[in-house]
Design a protein around this motif. Structure first.
Motif, short mmCIF file in Angstrom:
data_model
loop_
_atom_site.label_atom_id
_atom_site.label_comp_id
_atom_site.label_asym_id
_atom_site.label_seq_id
_atom_site.Cartn_x
_atom_site.Cartn_y
_atom_site.Cartn_z
N ASP A 134 4.36 25.95 24.95
CA ASP A 134 5.77 26.22 25.53
C ASP A 134 5.85 26.09 26.78
O ASP A 134 5.56 27.45 27.55
N PRO A 135 6.63 25.38 27.64
CA PRO A 135 6.71 26.06 29.24
C PRO A 135 7.83 27.01 29.41
O PRO A 135 7.86 27.32 30.46
N SER A 367 1.92 16.94 22.81
CA SER A 367 2.60 17.56 21.69
C SER A 367 3.49 16.90 20.55
O SER A 367 4.67 17.09 21.73
N LEU A 368 3.45 15.95 19.82
CA LEU A 368 3.92 15.32 19.21
C LEU A 368 4.91 16.27 17.49
O LEU A 368 3.48 16.02 17.21
N TYR A 369 6.03 17.00 17.55
CA TYR A 369 6.51 17.12 16.33
C TYR A 369 7.37 17.08 15.91
O TYR A 369 8.61 16.45 16.66
N GLY A 370 7.37 17.09 14.82
CA GLY A 370 8.71 16.03 13.95
C GLY A 370 8.37 16.25 12.66
O GLY A 370 7.78 16.68 11.96
N GLU A 458 11.60 10.49 14.32
CA GLU A 458 12.36 11.52 15.58
C GLU A 458 11.24 12.66 15.62
O GLU A 458 11.18 12.75 15.18
N THR A 459 11.39 12.59 17.47
CA THR A 459 10.00 13.40 18.15
C THR A 459 10.28 14.86 18.64
O THR A 459 11.05 13.78 20.07
N VAL A 460 9.75 15.32 18.87
CA VAL A 460 10.34 16.67 19.95
C VAL A 460 8.86 15.85 21.01
O VAL A 460 7.72 16.77 20.17
N VAL A 461 8.50 15.71 22.10
CA VAL A 461 7.54 15.37 23.02
C VAL A 461 7.48 16.80 24.18
O VAL A 461 8.10 16.63 24.64
N THR A 462 6.47 17.36 24.03
CA THR A 462 5.66 18.25 24.84
C THR A 462 5.04 18.35 26.12
O THR A 462 3.85 17.77 25.31
N SER A 501 8.26 20.43 30.05
CA SER A 501 8.51 19.80 29.74
C SER A 501 9.28 19.24 28.42
O SER A 501 8.19 18.79 28.19
N THR A 502 10.18 19.23 27.70
CA THR A 502 10.63 19.25 26.40
C THR A 502 11.27 17.84 26.62
O THR A 502 12.44 18.13 26.97
N THR A 503 11.07 17.34 25.59
CA THR A 503 12.01 15.85 25.29
C THR A 503 12.54 15.39 23.43
O THR A 503 11.36 15.50 23.27
N LEU A 504 13.38 15.23 23.15
CA LEU A 504 13.57 14.78 22.61
C LEU A 504 13.64 12.82 22.12
O LEU A 504 14.33 12.63 22.57
N VAL A 505 12.63 12.40 21.29
CA VAL A 505 12.65 11.23 21.78
C VAL A 505 12.65 9.92 20.72
O VAL A 505 13.20 10.78 19.04
N SER A 506 13.77 8.97 20.11
CA SER A 506 14.15 8.80 19.04
C SER A 506 13.07 7.71 18.30
O SER A 506 12.79 6.79 19.01
#
Length: 555
Positions: A134-135, A367-370, A458-462, A501-506
């Motif tokens: 977690d940045p 890290s890839l979370y969804g 949909e994935t939270v990419v950190t 950084s953390t990005t939400l991707v589709s």
């Protein structure tokens, strides 16, 4: 009377016990984190001295003694046969909170004589973000649950209430519980090996010869240090910080003193800690400095507590290498350790130029979370398919391609492609060498890699790690290419998110990782033409890059 042959035999038997512990973890763990060897195993004596360790990841090595000292000091009640303890507290000797230690006391004839220990990266132990990277975390509690030395098995009986608390604090209790049981089971395998060893040789004979083994390692390490040019050497390495975190960069400063069979590595003048996860803790920095030094000396010396008698690592509390409680520090065990390792290599280059290497790529991973739409279940991946940088060149040898970060020493393996894709809504599109990523030199750096993931949910990419540093060259060698990360949304233009950084991707987005190449060693113009031609023919180096340093018209 010490028999040198028996010293060697018992040393190998203890090493074999740690290898057996390693195999148990690889074959019984649930997550790919442990299956790719993100763990280590060790045997210690009752005085907390490391007798042997199998270093799945060297950056975890030499952290057991300090952790065990805190454990013995803090647990309540007597320690009994059948007890098993769990410990992940970064402020009580651990390196990274996710790297959870398991300790089992081993009794011989009713007396505590040994400890078996394992430590592995558990996928999730709570905190604000899945996986713990977690940045934006500003203290240790936002990163994970803190587990001070905790008795999980009491006299051979599982404390179900304690187990329930641990599992309740993970988003993936089945995965984490399976991995934790694998780590605990491995310590039992080590315990049985020690029982058999002592039954055969007797505890007094075994301990006398294991003491001699530590003396032997110390003697050989001192001889290796004696081959280095004595003196005091300095080096720096920097880490660029994002805006708003603190200073523009953190500087690691090392004063290394070589002489009289000892090496002192003094980092005490390094910059103060910050309030984000870029800090290291004492366990991380000690392990990083020690394991890097071991890469410079004879690799056949047994890696036990005897070597520690020759090395002193000086760290000042309150610096970013030895952050004070309650600082966040998850990235400190991932990239800050490489900042330390770089200063060790740079500082000792004049003392041992034929043994040090140029810069390795620093880590950059995701890290890839969804939630998987097909099953409705959450998923988490910290894939080690990426994070495979190139090693720096060495005198007489090109850097290893696609090996990983320096303080891992090539220890971790790749995720299995099919297992990785089968467990998550992610498709691996490519996994290949990155042409021209290696730093040119008489001995070029190793190539990094390019990896592309297609996200089907949909994935939270950190993105965590270093995205700016180009691995340094040595003795005239050129720098390697720095890390990059590119995200291409479906039907959109590619963009590069900021590291950490953390990005939400589709769904339909492609995440590409470009992992850095290693730095070169020696002048590129001195590289033999046949080697350059071979690199071009094999697609590792482009013609344009080769022609920057070589005129092939005269060959």
């Amino acid at each position: 009377m010490i028999d040198p042959i028996l010293v060697a035999v018992l040393g190998k038997k203890i090493e074999a016990a740690t290898r057996d512990m390693t195999r148990v973890i690889e074959r019984t763990s649930r997550s790919q984190l442990l299956q790719v060897r993100d763990f280590t195993a060790a045997v210690l004596d009752a005085d907390h001295r490391i007798l042997a360790q199998n270093e799945g990841l060297p950056l975890m090595a030499y952290g057991f003694s300090e952790m065990l000292g805190h454990l013995v000091e803090q647990v309540g009640g007597p320690i009994r046969p059948g007890d098993v303890f769990v410990h992940n507290d970064t402020f009580r000797g651990n390196n990274q909170a996710q790297d959870t230690g398991v300790f089992r006391p081993v009794f011989i004839d009713g007396e505590l004589r040994f400890w078996t220990a394992t430590k592995g990266h558990l996928a999730d132990l709570g905190g604000r973000s899945a996986g713990g990277y977690d940045p934006q975390a500003t203290d240790v509690w936002q990163e994970t649950i803190r587990i001070p030395p905790l008795r999980v098995f009491d006299g051979g009986t599982l404390r179900r209430d304690v187990w329930n608390v641990l599992m309740a604090n993970s988003r993936f209790p089945e995965l984490v519980g399976g991995d934790l049981r694998a780590l605990m089971g491995a310590t039992g395998v080590g315990e049985r090996a020690l029982w058999e060893l002592c039954a055969r040789y007797g505890i007094d004979v075994a301990m006398a010869h294991l003491d001699a083994l530590l003396d032997f390692s110390e003697e050989r390490a001192r001889a290796e240090i004696g081959r280095m040019t004595p003196g005091t050497y300095t080096a720096e390495a920097t880490w660029d910080l994002p805006a708003g975190v603190g200073p523009d960069r953190l500087v690691c400063r090392l004063v290394a003193t070589v002489g009289d069979g000892r090496v002192v590595l003094d980092f005490s003048d390094s910059d103060p800690q910050v309030d984000r996860y870029y800090n290291g803790v004492h366990g991380t920095s000690y392990a990083a400095a020690t394991s890097t030094f071991l890469m410079i000396i004879d690799p056949d010396i047994p890696h036990n507590g005897g070597i520690e008698r020759c090395i002193e690592v000086v760290l000042a509390e309150g610096t970013f290498l030895h952050a004070a409680f309650p600082a966040p520090s998850v990235l400190g065990n991932f990239v800050m350790n490489d900042v330390i390792a770089e200063t060790v290599m740079k500082a000792l280059a004049p003392a041992a130029p034929d043994r040090v290497c140029a810069g390795w790529g620093r880590g950059l991973n995701v890290s890839l979370y969804g939630t998987d739409p097909a099953t409705g279940r959450e998923f988490l991946a910290v894939p080690l398919l990426s994070n495979k940088c190139g090693a720096g060149g060495v005198s007489g040898v090109d850097g290893q391609d696609c090996i990983g970060i320096l303080t891992c020493g090539g220890g971790f393996a790749f995720d299995d492609y099919e297992v990785f894709e089968g467990g998550m809504p992610i498709t691996l599109l490519s996994h290949e060498y990155w042409e021209d990523s290696a730093g040119p030199g008489e001995w070029r750096g190793g190539l990094g890699i390019r990896v592309a993931y297609l996200m089907e949910a949909e994935t939270v990419v950190t993105c965590f790690g270093d995205g700016s540093d180009a691995p340094y060259g040595l003795f005239g060698g050129e720098r390697g290419a720095p890390n990059r990360m590119v995200i291409t949304p479906p039907g959109g233009e590619p963009y590069e998110p900021a590291p950490n950084s953390t990005t939400l991707v589709s769904p339909g987005s492609v995440v590409e990782m470009f992992n850095a190449g290693g730095g070169g060693y020696g002048s590129p113009a001195a590289r033999p033409h046949p080697l350059v031609a071979g690199d071009v023919r094999d697609g590792m180096v482009s013609t344009d890059t080769a022609c920057r340093f070589h005129d092939f018209s005269v060959v």
